[in-house]
Design an enzyme around this catalytic site. Structure first.
Site, PDB file in Angstrom:
ATOM      1  N   GLY A  11     -33.834  41.422  -1.530  1.00 28.66           N
ATOM      2  CA  GLY A  11     -34.598  40.831  -2.615  1.00 28.66           C
ATOM      3  C   GLY A  11     -35.113  41.875  -3.586  1.00 28.66           C
ATOM      4  N   HIS A  12     -34.329  42.912  -3.841  1.00 29.43           N
ATOM      5  CA  HIS A  12     -34.805  44.055  -4.633  1.00 29.43           C
ATOM      6  C   HIS A  12     -35.006  43.735  -6.117  1.00 29.43           C
ATOM      7  CE1 HIS A  12     -30.539  44.341  -5.714  1.00 29.43           C
ATOM      8  NE2 HIS A  12     -30.895  45.126  -6.706  1.00 29.43           N
ATOM      9  N   GLY A  14     -36.437  40.775  -7.098  1.00 27.34           N
ATOM     10  CA  GLY A  14     -37.608  39.914  -7.197  1.00 27.34           C
ATOM     11  C   GLY A  14     -38.860  40.729  -7.447  1.00 27.34           C
ATOM     12  N   GLY A  17     -39.685  42.831  -4.064  1.00 29.88           N
ATOM     13  CA  GLY A  17     -38.642  43.798  -3.753  1.00 29.88           C
ATOM     14  C   GLY A  17     -38.512  44.888  -4.799  1.00 29.88           C
ATOM     15  N   CYS A 110     -49.782  31.303   3.040  1.00 30.33           N
ATOM     16  CA  CYS A 110     -49.723  29.853   3.282  1.00 30.33           C
ATOM     17  C   CYS A 110     -49.374  29.521   4.737  1.00 30.33           C
ATOM     18  CB  CYS A 110     -48.731  29.190   2.345  1.00 30.33           C
ATOM     19  SG  CYS A 110     -47.019  29.553   2.737  1.00 30.33           S
ATOM     20  N   TYR A 137     -42.115  25.637   3.495  1.00 29.98           N
ATOM     21  CA  TYR A 137     -42.092  27.079   3.237  1.00 29.98           C
ATOM     22  C   TYR A 137     -42.912  27.819   4.286  1.00 29.98           C
ATOM     23  CZ  TYR A 137     -42.801  31.506   0.740  1.00 29.98           C
ATOM     24  OH  TYR A 137     -42.860  32.837   0.389  1.00 29.98           O
ATOM     25  N   PRO A 164     -48.838  38.914   2.746  1.00 27.52           N
ATOM     26  CA  PRO A 164     -49.562  39.176   1.499  1.00 27.52           C
ATOM     27  C   PRO A 164     -50.315  37.932   1.026  1.00 27.52           C
ATOM     28  CG  PRO A 164     -47.184  39.569   1.277  1.00 27.52           C
ATOM     29  CD  PRO A 164     -47.394  38.793   2.524  1.00 27.52           C
ATOM     30  N   THR A 165     -51.368  38.173   0.307  1.00 30.65           N
ATOM     31  CA  THR A 165     -52.064  37.094  -0.391  1.00 30.65           C
ATOM     32  C   THR A 165     -51.282  36.753  -1.659  1.00 30.65           C
ATOM     33  OG1 THR A 165     -54.240  36.396  -1.188  1.00 30.65           O
ATOM     34  CG2 THR A 165     -53.552  38.660  -1.742  1.00 30.65           C
ATOM     35  N   ASN A 166     -51.861  35.964  -2.559  1.00 27.13           N
ATOM     36  CA  ASN A 166     -51.205  35.617  -3.822  1.00 27.13           C
ATOM     37  C   ASN A 166     -50.953  36.879  -4.647  1.00 27.13           C
ATOM     38  OD1 ASN A 166     -51.468  32.573  -3.665  1.00 27.13           O
ATOM     39  ND2 ASN A 166     -53.608  33.187  -3.493  1.00 27.13           N
ATOM     40  N   ASP A 270     -54.908  20.003  -5.973  1.00 24.87           N
ATOM     41  CA  ASP A 270     -55.557  21.312  -5.945  1.00 24.87           C
ATOM     42  C   ASP A 270     -54.889  22.258  -4.946  1.00 24.87           C
ATOM     43  OD1 ASP A 270     -57.558  21.278  -7.840  1.00 24.87           O
ATOM     44  OD2 ASP A 270     -59.062  20.422  -6.490  1.00 24.87           O
TER      45      ASP A 270
END
Length: 314
Positions: A11-12, A14, A17, A110, A137, A164-166, A270
Site C-alpha cells: 500500500g505504498h 496510499g 504507506g 474502529c 471493516y 492508529p487513530t484517525n 454520528d
C-alpha cells in the site's frame, strides 16, 4: 533494521504507506520492493505467494487496505470485509512461508466496541458490540490482529500489530462519498469559500469526539515499533487528545478562511460517540507524537489548497 535490508511496504501509494516510505527514505533506508495495485493484486493469493517467493523481503509494513468513511463503510459492506480479509490473509501467510524477519500489521481504532470505556485501552478489544456502520471493516481488522497473534504463537513469527487513530495528511482522500471527516471538511470549506457560499453543512450533530494524528507522526511510530517492539499485544498509536466534530469544523473553517455559517444535518448518522486512544503503552515505550492538530491542518491545507480536489480524490 539495517539500511540495506529489503523492505516491502504494502500500500505504498496510499496515505499511510507513502508516509512510511518517505520516512524510511529520510532515515537512509534504500532497499525497497514496491508494487502498485495494478502490478500486484493483493486479494489474489497466488499472485502474492509468487511475489514473496521471488522478492524475499526481510521486513513488511502491511499498510494496504480498502478504507473509507461512514458512508462508504455502510454502503460497501461486502467489499470492505472481503477485500481487507483477503489482503491481510495473503500477505501474513506469505510472510510466514517466506520467513520474513518481521511484519507490522496496521489496523484501525474502529476495532474497539462502540460503547467502550474511554480512553480506549488495548485490552478492551472484543469486550462488547462494534459500531454497526463499520462492523465489516472492523471485523476484518480484528482478524488481521488475531492472525498475527496466531502465527506468532504457532510458528514463532515476529508479527506485530499497531492500531492508529484517525489519520490525515499528504495523499489523503478528498472524495466526498468515500473520505473521512477531516479531509471531507477541508474540501467542503475550501469549495464553499471558492464559490462564496453562505454556509457549510455537516453530517450529524457535531457532538461526537474524535482524535486525529498526522500521518507523518504515524510513520515515525511505525518505524519505531518495527525497530523496538516485539511483543504479541497490539499497540495503540495516537495523540491521547480529542476534539468534537463541531470544534474540528470550526478549526478547519478558521484555517481555510471561510466566513459563512455551519449547519448540521441531524438525519445523518454520528457514528461512535467517542473514540479516544489510550496511548500510555506507546508513550512508555518511548514514542510521542510531534505535530499538533491545528499545525497539521495548516500544513495539509497549504499542500492542497492550490490543487483541483477532483484530481486529489483517490
Amino acid at each position: 533494521m539495517n539500511k540495506t535490508d529489503k523492505i516491502y511496504i504494502a500500500g505504498h501509494r496510499g496515505m499511510v504507506g507513502s508516509a512510511i516510505t518517505r520516512k524510511l527514505k529520510e532515515e537512509g533506508f534504500n532497499n525497497f520492493v514496491l508494487r502498485t495495485s495494478s502490478e500486484l493484486d493483493l486479494t489474489n493469493q497466488q499472485a502474492v505467494n509468487d511475489f514473496f517467493a521471488e522478492e524475499q523481503p526481510d521486513y513488511v509494513f502491511l499498510a494496504a487496505a480498502k478504507v473509507g468513511g461512514i458512508h462508504a463503510n455502510n454502503i460497501y459492506r461486502a467489499d470492505f470485509i472481503y477485500q481487507n480479509i483477503m489482503i491481510e490473509s495473503n500477505i501474513i501467510h506469505a510472510a510466514y512461508i517466506n520467513k520474513v524477519t518481521k511484519l507490522l500489521f496496521l489496523g484501525s481504532s474502529c476495532i474497539y466496541p462502540k460503547m467502550a470505556l474511554q480512553p480506549l485501552k488495548e485490552e478492551y478489544l472484543l469486550t462488547d458490540t462494534l459500531e454497526e456502520t463499520n462492523e465489516p471493516y472492523a471485523i476484518a481488522k480484528i482478524a488481521g490482529i488475531k492472525m498475527c497473534e496466531a502465527y506468532r504463537n504457532q510458528y514463532n513469527c515476529n508479527f506485530i500489530s499497531a492500531m492508529p487513530t484517525n489519520l490525515y495528511g499528504p495523499n489523503d482522500n478528498y472524495d466526498l462519498n468515500n473520505s473521512h471527516v477531516l479531509p471531507a471538511l477541508i474540501r467542503k470549506f475550501h469549495t464553499a469559500k471558492e464559490d462564496s457560499n453562505d454556509s457549510v453543512e455537516l453530517w450529524g450533530t457535531g457532538s461526537p469526539m474524535r482524535e486525529f494524528l498526522h500521518v507523518n507522526d504515524l510513520a515515525e511510530a511505525c518505524i519505531f515499533l518495527m525497530e523496538n517492539y516485539n511483543d504479541e499485544q497490539f499497540v495503540n498509536i495516537g495523540t491521547g487528545t480529542d476534539i468534537t466534530i463541531k470544534d474540528l469544523a470550526l478549526t478547519i473553517k478558521d484555517v481555510v478562511g471561510f466566513e459563512g455559517e455551519l449547519t448540521f444535518d441531524t438525519t445523518k448518522p454520528d457514528g461512535t460517540p467517542r473514540k479516544l486512544m489510550d496511548v500510555s503503552k506507546i508513550h512508555a515505550l518511548g514514542w510521542k507524537h510531534k505535530i499538533d492538530l491545528k499545525e497539521g491542518i495548516e500544513k495539509v491545507y497549504e499542500e492542497v489548497k492550490h490543487l483541483d480536489f477532483q484530481t486529489t480524490s483517490r
